[in-house]
Design a protein around this motif. Sequence first.
Motif, PDB file in Angstrom:
ATOM      1  N   ALA A   1       0.091   0.088   6.248  1.00 58.36           N
ATOM      2  CA  ALA A   1       0.187   0.737   7.560  1.00 58.36           C
ATOM      3  C   ALA A   1      -1.052   1.603   7.746  1.00 58.36           C
ATOM      4  O   ALA A   1      -1.215   2.615   7.058  1.00 58.36           O
ATOM      5  CB  ALA A   1       1.447   1.591   7.651  1.00 58.36           C
ATOM      6  N   VAL A   2      -1.921   1.165   8.634  1.00 57.01           N
ATOM      7  CA  VAL A   2      -3.115   1.938   8.947  1.00 57.01           C
ATOM      8  C   VAL A   2      -2.864   2.622  10.289  1.00 57.01           C
ATOM      9  O   VAL A   2      -2.633   1.956  11.303  1.00 57.01           O
ATOM     10  CB  VAL A   2      -4.363   1.042   9.016  1.00 57.01           C
ATOM     11  CG1 VAL A   2      -5.596   1.891   9.312  1.00 57.01           C
ATOM     12  CG2 VAL A   2      -4.544   0.272   7.711  1.00 57.01           C
ATOM     13  N   ILE A   3      -2.868   3.948  10.259  1.00 53.50           N
ATOM     14  CA  ILE A   3      -2.570   4.706  11.473  1.00 53.50           C
ATOM     15  C   ILE A   3      -3.815   5.471  11.901  1.00 53.50           C
ATOM     16  O   ILE A   3      -4.448   6.163  11.090  1.00 53.50           O
ATOM     17  CB  ILE A   3      -1.372   5.646  11.244  1.00 53.50           C
ATOM     18  CG1 ILE A   3      -0.149   4.801  10.836  1.00 53.50           C
ATOM     19  CG2 ILE A   3      -1.076   6.460  12.506  1.00 53.50           C
ATOM     20  CD1 ILE A   3       1.080   5.581  10.478  1.00 53.50           C
TER      21      ILE A   3
ATOM     22  N   TRP B   1      -0.163   4.294   0.750  1.00 54.79           N
ATOM     23  CA  TRP B   1      -0.542   5.197   1.847  1.00 54.79           C
ATOM     24  C   TRP B   1       0.449   4.972   2.989  1.00 54.79           C
ATOM     25  O   TRP B   1       0.728   3.829   3.332  1.00 54.79           O
ATOM     26  CB  TRP B   1      -1.966   4.884   2.316  1.00 54.79           C
ATOM     27  CG  TRP B   1      -2.594   5.992   3.130  1.00 54.79           C
ATOM     28  CD1 TRP B   1      -2.309   6.291   4.419  1.00 54.79           C
ATOM     29  CD2 TRP B   1      -3.585   6.912   2.704  1.00 54.79           C
ATOM     30  NE1 TRP B   1      -3.069   7.349   4.840  1.00 54.79           N
ATOM     31  CE2 TRP B   1      -3.878   7.760   3.800  1.00 54.79           C
ATOM     32  CE3 TRP B   1      -4.274   7.111   1.496  1.00 54.79           C
ATOM     33  CZ2 TRP B   1      -4.819   8.774   3.731  1.00 54.79           C
ATOM     34  CZ3 TRP B   1      -5.208   8.121   1.443  1.00 54.79           C
ATOM     35  CH2 TRP B   1      -5.465   8.948   2.555  1.00 54.79           C
ATOM     36  N   ASN B   2       0.987   6.026   3.570  1.00 52.65           N
ATOM     37  CA  ASN B   2       2.045   5.935   4.594  1.00 52.65           C
ATOM     38  C   ASN B   2       3.285   5.231   4.011  1.00 52.65           C
ATOM     39  O   ASN B   2       3.842   4.304   4.622  1.00 52.65           O
ATOM     40  CB  ASN B   2       1.556   5.184   5.848  1.00 52.65           C
ATOM     41  CG  ASN B   2       0.506   5.962   6.609  1.00 52.65           C
ATOM     42  OD1 ASN B   2       0.600   7.175   6.738  1.00 52.65           O
ATOM     43  ND2 ASN B   2      -0.508   5.273   7.115  1.00 52.65           N
TER      44      ASN B   2
ATOM     45  N   ILE C   1     -11.235   0.122   7.910  1.00 53.46           N
ATOM     46  CA  ILE C   1     -10.201  -0.390   7.003  1.00 53.46           C
ATOM     47  C   ILE C   1      -9.612  -1.684   7.568  1.00 53.46           C
ATOM     48  O   ILE C   1      -9.520  -2.697   6.872  1.00 53.46           O
ATOM     49  CB  ILE C   1      -9.090   0.657   6.776  1.00 53.46           C
ATOM     50  CG1 ILE C   1      -9.649   1.870   6.029  1.00 53.46           C
ATOM     51  CG2 ILE C   1      -7.925   0.050   5.985  1.00 53.46           C
ATOM     52  CD1 ILE C   1      -8.652   2.992   5.814  1.00 53.46           C
TER      53      ILE C   1
ATOM     54  N   ALA D   1       0.858  -1.193   0.000  1.00 57.17           N
ATOM     55  CA  ALA D   1       0.000   0.000   0.000  1.00 57.17           C
ATOM     56  C   ALA D   1       0.891   1.240   0.000  1.00 57.17           C
ATOM     57  O   ALA D   1       1.837   1.338   0.774  1.00 57.17           O
ATOM     58  CB  ALA D   1      -0.913  -0.006   1.231  1.00 57.17           C
TER      59      ALA D   1
ATOM     60  N   PRO E   1      -3.193   1.820  -3.923  1.00 60.18           N
ATOM     61  CA  PRO E   1      -3.236   3.159  -3.284  1.00 60.18           C
ATOM     62  C   PRO E   1      -3.170   3.098  -1.759  1.00 60.18           C
ATOM     63  O   PRO E   1      -2.403   3.838  -1.132  1.00 60.18           O
ATOM     64  CB  PRO E   1      -4.584   3.727  -3.751  1.00 60.18           C
ATOM     65  CG  PRO E   1      -4.950   2.944  -4.959  1.00 60.18           C
ATOM     66  CD  PRO E   1      -4.343   1.586  -4.805  1.00 60.18           C
ATOM     67  N   GLY E   2      -4.008   2.257  -1.145  1.00 58.18           N
ATOM     68  CA  GLY E   2      -4.033   2.181   0.325  1.00 58.18           C
ATOM     69  C   GLY E   2      -4.304   0.760   0.779  1.00 58.18           C
ATOM     70  O   GLY E   2      -4.551  -0.141  -0.042  1.00 58.18           O
ATOM     71  N   SER E   3      -4.298   0.567   2.084  1.00 61.52           N
ATOM     72  CA  SER E   3      -4.483  -0.786   2.617  1.00 61.52           C
ATOM     73  C   SER E   3      -5.827  -1.387   2.223  1.00 61.52           C
ATOM     74  O   SER E   3      -5.950  -2.603   2.065  1.00 61.52           O
ATOM     75  CB  SER E   3      -4.364  -0.764   4.140  1.00 61.52           C
ATOM     76  OG  SER E   3      -3.039  -0.449   4.499  1.00 61.52           O
ATOM     77  N   PHE E   4      -6.844  -0.519   2.091  1.00 61.34           N
ATOM     78  CA  PHE E   4      -8.171  -1.023   1.735  1.00 61.34           C
ATOM     79  C   PHE E   4      -8.136  -1.822   0.428  1.00 61.34           C
ATOM     80  O   PHE E   4      -8.918  -2.762   0.241  1.00 61.34           O
ATOM     81  CB  PHE E   4      -9.134   0.162   1.609  1.00 61.34           C
ATOM     82  CG  PHE E   4     -10.574  -0.232   1.513  1.00 61.34           C
ATOM     83  CD1 PHE E   4     -11.252  -0.725   2.615  1.00 61.34           C
ATOM     84  CD2 PHE E   4     -11.273  -0.095   0.318  1.00 61.34           C
ATOM     85  CE1 PHE E   4     -12.582  -1.097   2.527  1.00 61.34           C
ATOM     86  CE2 PHE E   4     -12.606  -0.452   0.222  1.00 61.34           C
ATOM     87  CZ  PHE E   4     -13.269  -0.951   1.325  1.00 61.34           C
ATOM     88  N   GLU E   5      -7.220  -1.446  -0.467  1.00 65.91           N
ATOM     89  CA  GLU E   5      -7.147  -2.105  -1.777  1.00 65.91           C
ATOM     90  C   GLU E   5      -6.281  -3.369  -1.749  1.00 65.91           C
ATOM     91  O   GLU E   5      -6.239  -4.121  -2.741  1.00 65.91           O
ATOM     92  CB  GLU E   5      -6.593  -1.135  -2.833  1.00 65.91           C
ATOM     93  CG  GLU E   5      -7.568  -0.056  -3.272  1.00 65.91           C
ATOM     94  CD  GLU E   5      -7.783   1.051  -2.251  1.00 65.91           C
ATOM     95  OE1 GLU E   5      -6.823   1.374  -1.526  1.00 65.91           O
ATOM     96  OE2 GLU E   5      -8.912   1.564  -2.146  1.00 65.91           O
TER      97      GLU E   5
ATOM     98  N   HIS F   1     -12.007   5.743  10.735  1.00 66.69           N
ATOM     99  CA  HIS F   1     -11.696   5.103   9.457  1.00 66.69           C
ATOM    100  C   HIS F   1     -10.831   3.857   9.629  1.00 66.69           C
ATOM    101  O   HIS F   1     -11.001   2.864   8.939  1.00 66.69           O
ATOM    102  CB  HIS F   1     -10.978   6.092   8.530  1.00 66.69           C
ATOM    103  CG  HIS F   1      -9.542   6.316   8.888  1.00 66.69           C
ATOM    104  ND1 HIS F   1      -9.132   7.297   9.754  1.00 66.69           N
ATOM    105  CD2 HIS F   1      -8.426   5.650   8.510  1.00 66.69           C
ATOM    106  CE1 HIS F   1      -7.825   7.241   9.899  1.00 66.69           C
ATOM    107  NE2 HIS F   1      -7.376   6.259   9.167  1.00 66.69           N
TER     108      HIS F   1
HETATM  109  C1  DLZ Z   1      -8.346   7.051   3.408  1.00 66.59           C
HETATM  110  C2  DLZ Z   1      -7.258   6.415   4.207  1.00 66.59           C
HETATM  111  C3  DLZ Z   1      -6.963   6.893   5.484  1.00 66.59           C
HETATM  112  C4  DLZ Z   1      -7.695   8.032   6.107  1.00 66.59           C
HETATM  113  N1  DLZ Z   1      -5.977   6.352   6.204  1.00 66.59           N
HETATM  114  C5  DLZ Z   1      -5.273   5.306   5.689  1.00 66.59           C
HETATM  115  C6  DLZ Z   1      -4.242   4.699   6.447  1.00 66.59           C
HETATM  116  O1  DLZ Z   1      -3.917   5.074   7.572  1.00 66.59           O
HETATM  117  N2  DLZ Z   1      -3.572   3.657   5.860  1.00 66.59           N
HETATM  118  C7  DLZ Z   1      -3.869   3.187   4.618  1.00 66.59           C
HETATM  119  O2  DLZ Z   1      -3.241   2.220   4.154  1.00 66.59           O
HETATM  120  N3  DLZ Z   1      -4.849   3.759   3.888  1.00 66.59           N
HETATM  121  C8  DLZ Z   1      -5.547   4.796   4.383  1.00 66.59           C
HETATM  122  N4  DLZ Z   1      -6.533   5.387   3.656  1.00 66.59           N
HETATM  123  C9  DLZ Z   1      -6.726   4.956   2.250  1.00 66.59           C
HETATM  124  C10 DLZ Z   1      -7.631   3.724   2.081  1.00 66.59           C
HETATM  125  O3  DLZ Z   1      -6.910   2.547   2.419  1.00 66.59           O
HETATM  126  C11 DLZ Z   1      -8.078   3.624   0.621  1.00 66.59           C
HETATM  127  O4  DLZ Z   1      -6.988   3.658  -0.236  1.00 66.59           O
HETATM  128  C12 DLZ Z   1      -9.032   4.758   0.233  1.00 66.59           C
HETATM  129  O5  DLZ Z   1     -10.102   4.846   1.136  1.00 66.59           O
HETATM  130  C13 DLZ Z   1      -9.597   4.552  -1.187  1.00 66.59           C
HETATM  131  O6  DLZ Z   1     -10.359   3.341  -1.247  1.00 66.59           O
END
Ligand code: DLZ
Length: 160
Positions: free
Chosen positions: A84-86, A26-27, A96, A24, A58-62, A92
Amino acid sequence: MGKGAPEIQESLTAGDGQYAVVVARWNDAITFKLRDGAVETLKRHGAAHEQIEVYYVPGSFELPMLADKLAATGRYEAVICLGAVIQGETMHHEYINHAVAHGIMNAACDHGIPVMFGVLTCMNDKQAMDRAGGLVGNKGVEAAQAALEMVGVYRSLAES
Ligand code: DLZ
């Protein structure tokens, strides 16, 4: 009784198969360190550069979305998901984290290969840095070790 994962098991071997590492962005200051730890670990246990394919989302959600697609190809011994989800000011992170954990488990069970949860679920940046090559080790390394261990177990099962 030891705490956390056991010491590095030098007997773990990557074999000849392909490994997917999904990162991911993100972070990314954190997740790229997890990626480097995972890739180095796979190599240390015998994987050649060509056996390791690194993908980005893009982010952990994906993470589970791509992990599922990759696992479905049948090309990989294991898929290692890193994120890394912080925790922020809203909830949120809970949405996630739960979605990612379930999605990764589903991908593993649906496709019969190990899909690893190398996702930090931290309250702040320091906790994350500590787990990305800092005071508490590197969870990317641990995710790769766990993947190799599971590949070994699956291999033994297939041979028995
Ligand atoms: C939107 C979001 C937020 C607020 N925080 C994180 C995070 O701490 N770590 C992470 O991996 N991703 C975060 N995202 C992005 C979501 O995972 C995802 O990419 C978006 O919501 C688009 O689907």
